[in-house]
Design a protein around this motif. Structure first.
Motif, PDB file in Angstrom:
ATOM      1  N   MET A 140      50.346  39.952  27.975  1.00 27.58           N
ATOM      2  CA  MET A 140      49.049  40.136  28.596  1.00 27.58           C
ATOM      3  C   MET A 140      48.796  39.008  29.603  1.00 27.58           C
ATOM      4  N   PHE A 141      48.065  39.351  30.629  1.00 27.28           N
ATOM      5  CA  PHE A 141      47.683  38.402  31.669  1.00 27.28           C
ATOM      6  C   PHE A 141      46.171  38.228  31.576  1.00 27.28           C
ATOM      7  N   ILE A 142      45.730  37.010  31.381  1.00 22.60           N
ATOM      8  CA  ILE A 142      44.310  36.719  31.179  1.00 22.60           C
ATOM      9  C   ILE A 142      43.770  35.936  32.360  1.00 22.60           C
ATOM     10  N   VAL A 143      42.582  36.317  32.797  1.00 23.39           N
ATOM     11  CA  VAL A 143      41.907  35.637  33.896  1.00 23.39           C
ATOM     12  C   VAL A 143      40.564  35.148  33.381  1.00 23.39           C
ATOM     13  N   LEU A 144      40.320  33.852  33.552  1.00 24.31           N
ATOM     14  CA  LEU A 144      39.022  33.254  33.230  1.00 24.31           C
ATOM     15  C   LEU A 144      38.378  32.825  34.539  1.00 24.31           C
ATOM     16  N   VAL A 145      37.181  33.311  34.770  1.00 28.67           N
ATOM     17  CA  VAL A 145      36.469  32.962  35.996  1.00 28.67           C
ATOM     18  C   VAL A 145      35.113  32.401  35.601  1.00 28.67           C
ATOM     19  N   SER A 146      34.813  31.196  36.051  1.00 30.37           N
ATOM     20  CA  SER A 146      33.469  30.646  35.854  1.00 30.37           C
ATOM     21  C   SER A 146      32.753  30.684  37.199  1.00 30.37           C
ATOM     22  N   LEU A 147      31.514  31.140  37.145  1.00 29.92           N
ATOM     23  CA  LEU A 147      30.704  31.293  38.353  1.00 29.92           C
ATOM     24  C   LEU A 147      29.352  30.643  38.131  1.00 29.92           C
ATOM     25  N   GLU A 148      28.805  30.102  39.199  1.00 31.74           N
ATOM     26  CA  GLU A 148      27.434  29.606  39.169  1.00 31.74           C
ATOM     27  C   GLU A 148      26.660  30.317  40.271  1.00 31.74           C
TER      28      GLU A 148
ATOM     29  N   GLU B  24      38.098  52.587  35.551  1.00 33.04           N
ATOM     30  CA  GLU B  24      38.961  53.083  36.625  1.00 33.04           C
ATOM     31  C   GLU B  24      40.364  52.478  36.661  1.00 33.04           C
ATOM     32  N   GLU B  25      40.599  51.449  35.861  1.00 35.44           N
ATOM     33  CA  GLU B  25      41.889  50.758  35.932  1.00 35.44           C
ATOM     34  C   GLU B  25      42.593  50.795  34.576  1.00 35.44           C
ATOM     35  N   PRO B  26      43.646  51.581  34.460  1.00 36.38           N
ATOM     36  CA  PRO B  26      44.343  51.658  33.170  1.00 36.38           C
ATOM     37  C   PRO B  26      44.941  50.325  32.720  1.00 36.38           C
ATOM     38  N   GLY B  27      45.236  49.430  33.659  1.00 39.81           N
ATOM     39  CA  GLY B  27      45.823  48.137  33.304  1.00 39.81           C
ATOM     40  C   GLY B  27      44.808  47.088  32.890  1.00 39.81           C
ATOM     41  N   CYS B  28      43.511  47.395  33.016  1.00 34.37           N
ATOM     42  CA  CYS B  28      42.462  46.461  32.600  1.00 34.37           C
ATOM     43  C   CYS B  28      42.118  46.759  31.147  1.00 34.37           C
ATOM     44  N   ARG B  29      42.430  45.844  30.265  1.00 33.38           N
ATOM     45  CA  ARG B  29      42.243  46.045  28.829  1.00 33.38           C
ATOM     46  C   ARG B  29      40.906  45.513  28.322  1.00 33.38           C
ATOM     47  N   GLN B  30      40.392  44.479  28.964  1.00 37.69           N
ATOM     48  CA  GLN B  30      39.126  43.876  28.523  1.00 37.69           C
ATOM     49  C   GLN B  30      38.508  43.168  29.711  1.00 37.69           C
ATOM     50  N   PHE B  31      37.170  43.243  29.799  1.00 36.31           N
ATOM     51  CA  PHE B  31      36.458  42.568  30.886  1.00 36.31           C
ATOM     52  C   PHE B  31      35.076  42.224  30.348  1.00 36.31           C
ATOM     53  N   ASP B  32      34.927  41.002  29.881  1.00 37.45           N
ATOM     54  CA  ASP B  32      33.665  40.547  29.294  1.00 37.45           C
ATOM     55  C   ASP B  32      32.930  39.651  30.282  1.00 37.45           C
ATOM     56  N   VAL B  33      31.623  39.845  30.359  1.00 41.44           N
ATOM     57  CA  VAL B  33      30.751  39.010  31.174  1.00 41.44           C
ATOM     58  C   VAL B  33      29.888  38.212  30.204  1.00 41.44           C
TER      59      VAL B  33
ATOM     60  N   GLU C 272      47.131  44.182  31.367  1.00 38.49           N
ATOM     61  CA  GLU C 272      48.410  44.376  30.676  1.00 38.49           C
ATOM     62  C   GLU C 272      49.547  43.619  31.339  1.00 38.49           C
ATOM     63  N   SER C 273      49.364  43.212  32.601  1.00 36.11           N
ATOM     64  CA  SER C 273      50.399  42.450  33.301  1.00 36.11           C
ATOM     65  C   SER C 273      49.782  41.759  34.518  1.00 36.11           C
ATOM     66  N   GLU C 274      50.542  40.854  35.087  1.00 36.47           N
ATOM     67  CA  GLU C 274      50.098  40.200  36.313  1.00 36.47           C
ATOM     68  C   GLU C 274      49.990  41.222  37.447  1.00 36.47           C
ATOM     69  N   GLN C 275      50.876  42.212  37.443  1.00 28.79           N
ATOM     70  CA  GLN C 275      50.815  43.275  38.449  1.00 28.79           C
ATOM     71  C   GLN C 275      49.528  44.088  38.312  1.00 28.79           C
ATOM     72  N   ALA C 276      49.094  44.345  37.085  1.00 28.85           N
ATOM     73  CA  ALA C 276      47.838  45.083  36.874  1.00 28.85           C
ATOM     74  C   ALA C 276      46.661  44.303  37.458  1.00 28.85           C
ATOM     75  N   PHE C 277      46.702  42.971  37.351  1.00 29.55           N
ATOM     76  CA  PHE C 277      45.645  42.157  37.955  1.00 29.55           C
ATOM     77  C   PHE C 277      45.725  42.229  39.480  1.00 29.55           C
ATOM     78  N   SER C 278      46.935  42.178  40.029  1.00 25.90           N
ATOM     79  CA  SER C 278      47.092  42.312  41.480  1.00 25.90           C
ATOM     80  C   SER C 278      46.560  43.661  41.954  1.00 25.90           C
ATOM     81  N   ASP C 279      46.841  44.702  41.180  1.00 25.86           N
ATOM     82  CA  ASP C 279      46.313  46.032  41.511  1.00 25.86           C
ATOM     83  C   ASP C 279      44.783  46.030  41.470  1.00 25.86           C
ATOM     84  N   HIS C 280      44.214  45.335  40.495  1.00 26.87           N
ATOM     85  CA  HIS C 280      42.759  45.211  40.364  1.00 26.87           C
ATOM     86  C   HIS C 280      42.150  44.622  41.639  1.00 26.87           C
TER      87      HIS C 280
END
Length: 94
Positions: free
Chosen positions: A1-9, A32-41, A58-66
């Motif tokens: 799995m490929f995880i992205v953490l984004v902090s925003l202000e 809309e994205e089969p490769g996106c498994r979780q997206f919490d705000v 599910e992969s780094e490619q799925a994030f690139s597709d996102h």
């Protein structure tokens, strides 16, 4: 799995609108994205202008597709004026 953490202000006065836009983006990504498994705000109890996004693909490619999805490109342009600080980290599950 490929995880992205984004902090925003959010800029002052923009936290409600930014929060709504983040929740909408999360829902669209999950729908809309089969490769996106979780997206919490997430936000902090005492810092409503700070947000943390926890995204699992599910992969780094799925994030690139996102990033190339129309809804993501539109979202990134729309939120720019509302954000004063952003930090992004990429991780892999072990």
């Amino acid at each position: 799995m490929f995880i992205v953490l984004v902090s925003l202000e959010a800029k002052p006065g923009g936290e409600i609108q930014l929060g709504q836009m983040l929740k909408s983006q999360a829902a669209k990504s999950l729908e809309e994205e089969p490769g996106c498994r979780q997206f919490d705000v997430l936000t902090y109890k005492d810092k409503s202008e700070h947000f943390l996004l926890y995204e699992v693909y599910e992969s780094e490619q799925a994030f690139s597709d996102h990033l190339e999805m129309n809804h993501t490109m539109a979202f990134l342009n729309e939120v720019k004026p509302l954000v004063c600080q952003k930090n992004e980290q990429h991780l892999f599950s072990v």
